[in-house]
Every structure is written in structure tokens, then in C-alpha cells.
Design a protein around this motif. Structure first.
Motif, PDB file in Angstrom:
ATOM      1  N   GLY A 222       0.786  -1.220   0.000  1.00 21.26           N
ATOM      2  CA  GLY A 222       0.000   0.000   0.000  1.00 21.26           C
ATOM      3  C   GLY A 222       0.818   1.269   0.000  1.00 21.26           C
ATOM      4  O   GLY A 222       0.320   2.330  -0.336  1.00 21.26           O
ATOM      5  N   VAL A 223       2.085   1.182   0.399  1.00 16.75           N
ATOM      6  CA  VAL A 223       2.979   2.335   0.387  1.00 16.75           C
ATOM      7  C   VAL A 223       4.307   1.891  -0.200  1.00 16.75           C
ATOM      8  O   VAL A 223       4.560   0.710  -0.396  1.00 16.75           O
ATOM      9  CB  VAL A 223       3.183   2.909   1.806  1.00 16.75           C
ATOM     10  CG1 VAL A 223       1.918   3.581   2.305  1.00 16.75           C
ATOM     11  CG2 VAL A 223       3.603   1.821   2.773  1.00 16.75           C
TER      12      VAL A 223
ATOM     13  N   ALA B 195      -5.100  -5.643   8.461  1.00 18.09           N
ATOM     14  CA  ALA B 195      -4.243  -6.824   8.394  1.00 18.09           C
ATOM     15  C   ALA B 195      -4.760  -7.903   9.325  1.00 18.09           C
ATOM     16  O   ALA B 195      -5.375  -7.629  10.357  1.00 18.09           O
ATOM     17  CB  ALA B 195      -2.805  -6.459   8.752  1.00 18.09           C
ATOM     18  N   MET B 196      -4.481  -9.143   8.942  1.00 17.06           N
ATOM     19  CA  MET B 196      -4.874 -10.303   9.735  1.00 17.06           C
ATOM     20  C   MET B 196      -3.732 -11.302   9.693  1.00 17.06           C
ATOM     21  O   MET B 196      -3.236 -11.644   8.615  1.00 17.06           O
ATOM     22  CB  MET B 196      -6.156 -10.922   9.170  1.00 17.06           C
ATOM     23  CG  MET B 196      -6.786 -11.976  10.048  1.00 17.06           C
ATOM     24  SD  MET B 196      -8.367 -12.526   9.350  1.00 17.06           S
ATOM     25  CE  MET B 196      -8.988 -13.512  10.706  1.00 17.06           C
TER      26      MET B 196
ATOM     27  N   VAL C  68      -2.808 -11.747   5.838  1.00 17.21           N
ATOM     28  CA  VAL C  68      -3.743 -11.185   4.867  1.00 17.21           C
ATOM     29  C   VAL C  68      -3.797  -9.680   5.090  1.00 17.21           C
ATOM     30  O   VAL C  68      -3.975  -9.224   6.226  1.00 17.21           O
ATOM     31  CB  VAL C  68      -5.154 -11.793   5.016  1.00 17.21           C
ATOM     32  CG1 VAL C  68      -6.133 -11.085   4.089  1.00 17.21           C
ATOM     33  CG2 VAL C  68      -5.126 -13.281   4.714  1.00 17.21           C
ATOM     34  N   GLU C  69      -3.614  -8.920   4.017  1.00 16.53           N
ATOM     35  CA  GLU C  69      -3.700  -7.467   4.098  1.00 16.53           C
ATOM     36  C   GLU C  69      -4.721  -6.978   3.078  1.00 16.53           C
ATOM     37  O   GLU C  69      -4.746  -7.447   1.939  1.00 16.53           O
ATOM     38  CB  GLU C  69      -2.341  -6.822   3.823  1.00 16.53           C
ATOM     39  CG  GLU C  69      -1.287  -7.150   4.872  1.00 16.53           C
ATOM     40  CD  GLU C  69       0.070  -6.594   4.516  1.00 16.53           C
ATOM     41  OE1 GLU C  69       0.170  -5.924   3.466  1.00 16.53           O
ATOM     42  OE2 GLU C  69       1.024  -6.830   5.270  1.00 16.53           O
ATOM     43  N   VAL C  70      -5.548  -6.050   3.500  1.00 14.57           N
ATOM     44  CA  VAL C  70      -6.574  -5.481   2.631  1.00 14.57           C
ATOM     45  C   VAL C  70      -6.306  -3.990   2.497  1.00 14.57           C
ATOM     46  O   VAL C  70      -6.271  -3.266   3.495  1.00 14.57           O
ATOM     47  CB  VAL C  70      -7.985  -5.730   3.197  1.00 14.57           C
ATOM     48  CG1 VAL C  70      -9.030  -5.079   2.296  1.00 14.57           C
ATOM     49  CG2 VAL C  70      -8.253  -7.226   3.317  1.00 14.57           C
ATOM     50  N   VAL C  71      -6.098  -3.551   1.263  1.00 11.08           N
ATOM     51  CA  VAL C  71      -5.854  -2.134   0.971  1.00 11.08           C
ATOM     52  C   VAL C  71      -7.128  -1.564   0.367  1.00 11.08           C
ATOM     53  O   VAL C  71      -7.608  -2.047  -0.658  1.00 11.08           O
ATOM     54  CB  VAL C  71      -4.671  -1.966  -0.004  1.00 11.08           C
ATOM     55  CG1 VAL C  71      -4.424  -0.488  -0.288  1.00 11.08           C
ATOM     56  CG2 VAL C  71      -3.421  -2.621   0.558  1.00 11.08           C
ATOM     57  N   LYS C  72      -7.650  -0.537   1.004  1.00 10.52           N
ATOM     58  CA  LYS C  72      -8.895   0.072   0.539  1.00 10.52           C
ATOM     59  C   LYS C  72      -8.623   1.483   0.036  1.00 10.52           C
ATOM     60  O   LYS C  72      -7.671   2.135   0.446  1.00 10.52           O
ATOM     61  CB  LYS C  72      -9.920   0.129   1.675  1.00 10.52           C
ATOM     62  CG  LYS C  72     -10.218  -1.209   2.333  1.00 10.52           C
ATOM     63  CD  LYS C  72     -11.148  -1.021   3.513  1.00 10.52           C
ATOM     64  CE  LYS C  72     -11.377  -2.322   4.262  1.00 10.52           C
ATOM     65  NZ  LYS C  72     -12.247  -2.129   5.450  1.00 10.52           N
ATOM     66  N   GLY C  73      -9.499   1.938  -0.836  1.00 18.80           N
ATOM     67  CA  GLY C  73      -9.410   3.320  -1.283  1.00 18.80           C
ATOM     68  C   GLY C  73      -8.494   3.513  -2.474  1.00 18.80           C
ATOM     69  O   GLY C  73      -8.049   2.557  -3.121  1.00 18.80           O
TER      70      GLY C  73
END
Length: 216
Positions: free
Chosen positions: A106-107, A122-123, A199-204
Motif C-alpha cells: 500500500g505504500v 491486516a490479519m 492477509v492485508e486489505v488495501v482500501k481506497g
């Protein structure tokens, strides 16, 4: 007169720059590699090699205060008086510190989640296993807000973010795009849930860094 001459000869020897040689060790006597050794009062320092040995050159004679630090050890201070004829042994005490959680997506660089300007959830693998579910998507749905899934059978789940799914949600595994779930209703994410450590979820808008199809 002889005593006076001896003093004149001895004073220049003390005034010469001194070299301090030493080794940084732990409490068991094992070398501590790449420790930082500094004399704060002189703004002078060096780094030990892989065997813990270091040399501080050009120090003035007399008492000096050393500051020693290394990753995983408590910072220590030690007083020495130069010149010193022997190799100085410095002992450090191990110190356990919990490192802040780091996210690598994400960055542009590794960033703590609390400092990331991008909304990332994140999980961990442990949390996935606690859900007693081999399907990483179903486990993530239970632990990450804003994430849902459409399930058509055992281990067949498609992630949805903010109501968008299929080819509007990009799924990646170790940097590789996973697009099999977009082929039809009976195609799930082609990832073994037991091999997932995080598990990582990037939103937006930040998700667009991974492609124009990552719009959720």
C-alpha cells in the motif's frame, strides 16, 4: 633536575592521540556484532565488526565515557582512562523489545500500520487459524471490517469490498496476481489457506498502485 626532565619527556606521551581497542560481548562472553561504540562528549564513534571488535582512533588521553548500543541489547555506558594497554571487554545485557507491527503493502516502503497514510487492515496467520477455516477469504471476512464474500460452495469464495467484487477487486499472493476467481461463479481464489501467513486489505485510492482493475 633529572626529575624535571623526566616530566618533560613524559607529558608529550600522554598528550598524543590514543587508540582504544575493544570487543563488545554479551553476558556469556559471546561477541555482539555490529554494535555502535561512541564517545558522546567528543561526537566520535565507530561500529564493531562481525566478531564484536572495534577501534576508536584519535582519542585524547585521560578519562572518557563510552556509550555502547546494539539491536536486542540495553544501551550501556562505560568509563575508561586512556591510554589503555589491554583490549577492553564491554558486556551488554540482552533486552527483549516488541517491535511495532509492520505492513509492506500500500505504500512505497515498510511502514507501521499506525503511521500509514493508507487505510490498511491486516490479519495474521494465527488469527486465520483461530477461525478454524482453511479458506483465507472466509477467515478474513470474519476478522476484517468492510470485507465480505460471495460463497458458492466449500472453499469457493470471492472477496467483495464496498460492494465491488470480481474484476474490480485485485487479489495478489506473494506479489502474483490471482485472477482465476474471475472466470466464473464456481472458481474461487487459487490459494492454499494453510500456506497464508498474513492477509492485508488495501482500501481506497491507494489500491490503484497495483493496477487499474483494483478499484474497490
Amino acid at each position: 633536575m633529572k626529575h624535571f626532565l623526566l616530566c618533560l619527556l613524559f607529558i608529550p606521551l600522554l598528550a598524543r592521540a590514543q587508540n582504544l581497542r575493544g570487543q563488545v560481548q554479551d553476558q556469556a562472553g559471546r561477541p555482539v556484532p555490529f554494535a555502535s561504540v561512541a564517545v558522546p562528549a567528543l561526537t566520535q564513534g565507530t561500529t564493531a565488526d562481525e566478531s564484536g571488535h572495534f577501534v576508536l582512533a584519535g582519542l585524547p588521553a585521560g578519562p572518557q565515557q563510552l556509550q555502547i548500543s546494539a539491536v536486542g541489547y540495553a544501551t550501556a555506558s562505560q568509563a575508561v582512562t586512556l591510554p589503555l594497554s589491554k583490549v577492553l571487554a564491554i558486556k551488554l545485557v540482552a533486552e527483549g523489545k516488541a517491535l511495532a507491527e509492520v505492513v509492506v503493502t500500500g505504500v512505497g516502503r515498510a511502514t507501521e500500520i499506525r503511521r500509514s497514510p493508507v487505510p490498511i487492515a491486516a490479519m495474521t496467520g494465527r488469527e486465520i487459524r483461530l477461525n478454524a477455516n482453511a479458506n483465507a477469504i472466509d477467515a478474513a471476512v470474519r476478522g476484517i471490517p468492510g470485507l465480505s464474500a460471495v460463497t458458492t460452495g466449500p472453499n469457493i469464495s470471492k472477496p467483495f469490498i464496498r460492494g465491488l467484487g470480481y474484476n474490480r477487486v485485485l487479489t495478489m499472493f506473494n506479489g502474483l496476481r490471482q485472477e482465476g476467481q474471475q472466470w466464473g461463479d464456481e472458481h474461487g481464489i487459487e490459494v492454499d489457506g494453510y500456506g497464508v501467513d498474513r492477509v492485508e486489505v488495501v482500501k481506497g485510492p491507494a489500491s490503484l498502485l497495483y493496477g487499474s482493475d483494483a478499484v474497490a
